[in-house]
Design an enzyme around this catalytic site. Structure first.
Site, mmCIF file in Angstrom:
data_model
loop_
_atom_site.group_PDB
_atom_site.id
_atom_site.type_symbol
_atom_site.label_atom_id
_atom_site.label_comp_id
_atom_site.label_asym_id
_atom_site.label_seq_id
_atom_site.Cartn_x
_atom_site.Cartn_y
_atom_site.Cartn_z
ATOM 1 N N ASP A 1 51.466 16.851 158.438
ATOM 2 C CA ASP A 1 52.497 16.537 159.190
ATOM 3 C C ASP A 1 52.180 16.986 160.640
ATOM 4 O OD1 ASP A 1 55.509 15.836 159.628
ATOM 5 O OD2 ASP A 1 55.729 17.964 159.913
ATOM 6 N N GLU B 1 35.424 22.059 147.997
ATOM 7 C CA GLU B 1 34.928 22.926 146.991
ATOM 8 C C GLU B 1 35.829 22.366 145.690
ATOM 9 O OE1 GLU B 1 35.271 26.612 149.343
ATOM 10 O OE2 GLU B 1 36.098 27.029 147.293
HETATM 11 C C1 BGC Z 1 57.905 13.979 160.219
HETATM 12 C C2 BGC Z 1 59.343 13.730 160.547
HETATM 13 C C3 BGC Z 1 59.779 15.383 160.839
HETATM 14 C C4 BGC Z 1 58.706 15.876 161.857
HETATM 15 C C5 BGC Z 1 58.921 17.391 161.878
HETATM 16 C C6 BGC Z 1 56.956 14.444 161.277
HETATM 17 O O1 BGC Z 1 56.394 13.835 162.192
HETATM 18 O O2 BGC Z 1 57.315 12.492 159.671
HETATM 19 O O3 BGC Z 1 60.025 13.196 159.623
HETATM 20 O O4 BGC Z 1 60.719 15.234 161.473
HETATM 21 O O5 BGC Z 1 57.293 15.661 161.569
HETATM 22 O O6 BGC Z 1 58.422 18.094 161.020
#
Ligand code: BGC
Ligand code: MG
Length: 534
Positions: free
Chosen positions: A205, A267
């Site tokens: 993310d 790993e």
């Molecule tokens: C996720 C979102 C989220 C954001 C913050 C992103 O890009 O896909 O849904 O709100 O990250 O974590």
């Protein structure tokens, strides 16, 4: 480009499961891990190779799981660690891989680290895991810099002793300070934890966000007067005309993190992968995340930001291949996810929007690399209208005044499985889901579409089956044929793809049609339709 058999992701179709909205096993109206496990045979029969499951860790759910309070446990709303193990085991039994979501840019404000930071004094080691700073102006009552949260408003919140902390997203999602070695060590532990439990990969993310320019200087707002949000931003088209000043995104130091993670994954096994969510400004900066010693893939959002146009599609395809080819990574293609308006709606909605969505999907599925599908697109779901009082997306809650954008709830409505009224088999009994489903989804359920020849679900099943006949062997070369403004034609190995983005039917080229996104009446290719020929 050589593809090791261990590198299963290079031509995989990966299905995104939005946990809250896929399947609810216990009737509380919220999807959960046992719900997913019970529906895995559906995904196998659909013909995907893997699923990516959005965050199911302990979380106060302020951003529906993207605010993690404990990275090594499951939120009771979604089940338990034993349920996660069962999901992984069952998926593997069915031949499906599982990618889990990793949220390293920020924690929840309920994470023990942030609680400790708030309970400790300015300058303490507890605060040094986040980005606490003094404010500016008289009494420090102005934020430390001019950055805005992606979700709207200032990216800083003040705590009672007068310091401010940075949050590029919601105020309940404090950004970690990745210059502090404790942070990197913690996440290495998290990676190892999920790898040991059997995770096949990670979706990273906000992969471009971890490091901020060390000075935390003001962002220079460009002449066009708009700060770039660095996220779900329509400015991030393939051809970026003017780059924004982004001291909060895409800093060079972030790549050392991914070099370290690459070693950790290796790993454990050559068959483990990571895919970056990185809203970078250019194809070249996206490609940097997938250099051979970094992550394996990065979501390519350029298609999702392009309208319905043969020229646009052509530009996306050639631009993408040109960017990732030189670093040897496999391209990715995405038309929908839980952050954007569903593609059937983006393409105009109604029968035409759906026809175009199916055609774009078929086009994407012919390309080299992997395709990411978002739950419900195989049912032809459109963005739902979610009434103001029912909206839960923090991006909407933070902004709500005076904006037209209703936020992301409309693509997150629980999917319809069976029956004629909500909850359409999403959960047992009559319990209603956390966001109401449109009453007119009865014809869109899995049950209603199964076995119906031209349904969207049967189209996806057929397309995924047809893809298997060539995806692994057709190579990575794509030859674009011609420059027609209305019709995109390209060849990949034995397959020729033709997409009619114009308004008039066109003659079918020679060859055997072995997949089509819609009907081909009278032997011509109608507008808003794509075909595969061999
Ligand atoms: C996720 C979102 C989220 C954001 C913050 C992103 O890009 O896909 O849904 O709100 O990250 O974590
Ligand atoms: Mg539930």
């Amino acid at each position: 480009m050589t593809s090791s058999p261990d590198h299963w992701w290079r031509d995989a179709v990966i299905y995104q499961v939005y946990v809250r909205s896929f399947a609810d096993s216990d009737g509380d109206g919220v999807g959960d891990l046992p719900g997913i496990t019970s529906r895995l045979p559906y995904l196998r029969d659909l013909g995907v190779d893997a699923l990516w499951v959005t965050p199911f860790y302990t979380s106060p759910q302020k951003d529906h799981g993207y605010d993690v309070a404990d990275y090594q446990d499951v939120d009771p709303l979604f089940g338990s660690l034993a349920d996660a193990d069962a999901l992984l085991a069952r998926a593997h039994e069915l031949g499906l891989r599982v990618i889990v979501d990793l949220v390293p840019n920020h924690t929840s404000d309920e994470h023990v680290w942030f609680r400790a930071a708030l309970a400790s004094a300015p300058g303490s080691p507890e605060r040094a895991r986040y980005l606490f700073r003094e404010g500016r102006g008289k009494d420090g009552s102005e934020p430390p810099n001019n950055w805005e949260s992606v979700f709207g408003g200032a990216a800083w919140t003040r705590v009672p002793d007068g310091e401010w902390y940075l949050h590029l997203f919601d105020s309940t999602q404090p950004d970690l300070d990745w210059r502090n070695p404790e942070v990197g060590d913690m996440f290495e532990g998290v990676l190892r934890f999920w790898l040991a439990r059997g995770a096949d990969g990670f979706r990273v993310d906000v992969a471009h966000g971890l490091f901020k320019e060390e000075s935390l200087r003001d962002q220079v707002i460009t002449a066009s007067g708009k700060a770039s949000s660095g996220h779900v931003n329509p400015d991030h088209s393939m051809v970026k005309r003017e780059l924004s000043d982004e001291p909060m995104w895409d800093q060079p130091e972030v790549h050392d993190v991914y070099r370290r993670w690459h070693k950790v994954l290796d790993e454990v096994g050559a068959d483990r992968m990571a895919v970056a969510e990185a809203w970078t400004q250019t194809p070249e900066s996206m490609a940097a995340f997938v250099r051979p010693d970094e992550l394996d893939q990065a979501f390519n959002f350029s298609w999702l930001l392009t309208g319905w146009s043969a020229d646009g599609f052509r530009e996306v395809i050639t631009g993408t291949l040109a960017a990732v080819g030189p670093v040897g990574a496999s391209p990715t293609w995405v038309l929908s996810n839980h952050d954007v308006v569903r593609h059937a709606t983006r393409y105009g909605g109604g029968p035409q929007g759906l026809a175009r969505a199916r055609a774009a999907t078929l086009t994407m599925l012919a390309l080299p690399g992997s395709s990411y599908l978002y739950q419900g697109e195989e049912l032809g779901l459109e963005q739902a209208d979610v009434a103001h009082e029912l909206r839960q997306d923090p991006a909407w809650l933070r902004r709500r005044e005076g904006i037209d954008d209703p936020g992301r709830d409309g693509c997150r409505v629980p999917i319809p499985w069976s029956g004629t009224q909500p909850p359409f088999g999403f959960g047992p009994g009559k319990g209603q889901p956390w966001i109401p489903q449109p009453a007119d989804w009865a014809a869109l359920t899995v049950e209603a579409q199964t076995g119906v020849e031209c349904s969207t679900l049967e189209f996806y099943r057929a397309a995924l089956a047809a893809r298997r006949t060539f995806a692994g062997t057709a190579g990575d070369e794509v030859e674009i044929i011609g420059e027609d403004h209305d019709v995109l034609t390209f060849r990949r190995g034995p397959v020729t793809v033709v997409v009619n983005c114009g308004t008039a039917p066109v003659q079918l080229p020679a060859g055997e049609v072995f997949a089509a996104s819609g009907e081909l009446p009278g032997g011509v290719l109608p507008p808003d339709t794509a075909i595969w020929l061999r």
